[in-house]
Design an enzyme around this catalytic site. Sequence first.
Site, short mmCIF file in Angstrom:
data_model
loop_
_atom_site.label_atom_id
_atom_site.label_comp_id
_atom_site.label_asym_id
_atom_site.label_seq_id
_atom_site.Cartn_x
_atom_site.Cartn_y
_atom_site.Cartn_z
N SER A 129 -19.94 -10.54 -19.14
CA SER A 129 -20.37 -9.16 -18.87
C SER A 129 -21.67 -9.17 -18.09
O SER A 129 -22.51 -10.08 -18.24
CB SER A 129 -20.57 -8.42 -20.20
OG SER A 129 -21.25 -7.20 -20.01
N TYR A 154 -24.16 -7.21 -28.34
CA TYR A 154 -22.99 -7.40 -27.48
C TYR A 154 -23.31 -8.39 -26.38
O TYR A 154 -22.56 -9.36 -26.16
CB TYR A 154 -22.56 -6.06 -26.89
CG TYR A 154 -21.55 -6.20 -25.76
CD1 TYR A 154 -20.26 -6.64 -26.02
CD2 TYR A 154 -21.90 -5.89 -24.44
CE1 TYR A 154 -19.33 -6.79 -24.99
CE2 TYR A 154 -20.98 -6.03 -23.42
CZ TYR A 154 -19.71 -6.47 -23.69
OH TYR A 154 -18.80 -6.62 -22.67
#
Length: 333
Positions: A129, A154
């Site tokens: 990501s 995350y």
Amino acid sequence: MDGRVLVTGAAGFIGFHMVRRLLADGWIVSGIDNLNDYYDPGLKRDRLAQLEGHPAFQFQPLDLANRETMQTLFAGPHFDVVINLAAQAGVRHSLEAPHSYVDSNVVGFLNVLEGCRAQGVSHLLFASSSSVYGANNRLPYSVHDPVDHPLSLYAATKRAGELMAHSYAHLYGIPSTGLRFFTVYGPWGRPDMAYFSFTQKILTGQPIPVFNHGQMQRDFTYIDDIIEGVTRLIPHAPGAQNTWPEDPASSAAPFCIHNIGNHTPIALTDFIHTLEGCLGKSAQIEWLPMQDGDVVATYADVSPLQQSVGFAPDTPLHKGLQHFVNWYRQYYG
């Protein structure tokens, strides 16, 4: 292309589009997904319904974090390629449910790595990501930059996945490619993403929450460009590179990282105006302060991707959003 590929997260947004492309390209595809309720499982089932009946596709409802079922999966037919797209996604949700992120993104990914080791997979591609860039304020984000200061759990779990994959590439020679995706949008998307929830709220006359009072930029990347980038990378399994350790993007192991983004940051206010134009309706806006875990801007340097496979995402925002809006109106009536 031919051979057998495993796609984890096959009922997810990116996973669904990836499976559809692989089938069109002639692969035999095994898909797994745990169909959890982070967002509407009905949407996930409807994605799978688009794939059902294809003779080269087989789906199993499996959870990556379940070691025994993953061992059974990898004890079956050999996978030439594994594409790991399953993850617990969402920056803000990681503040509320941290354990689910470790279960899916760390424990689950370890089970994938162990399966690849057991089978001697020829190429592992895995979703990372843009969030891993964290506190890095140098734009555009480059794979040559250090990424040691994540701003959310995350992001930390996605960076952990990169490090875990590198260790397996080093120890067991598994060619591994990390894919840092940048704000993916498009038809069949995730309802928790801003563009999706904004659309629903604008159409129903609800105010949309805009953080940091709109002073945000995102590198919005259309789903077809993401899939094209991943597809082109499949036959380009990395080898050892000689510039390590001076360059964080290289390694003496068969491992590499690529950004896949539109390399065109868009101001959030401009994004909203574009969406309003596609919908033919104005938004009511609730201006809010910066949210914990967020970054002000994302911007992908994709020059290594261009050099490797001759491709860079380029779908204009207005075109991609119109495709999404057309799908949204059809799907939700």
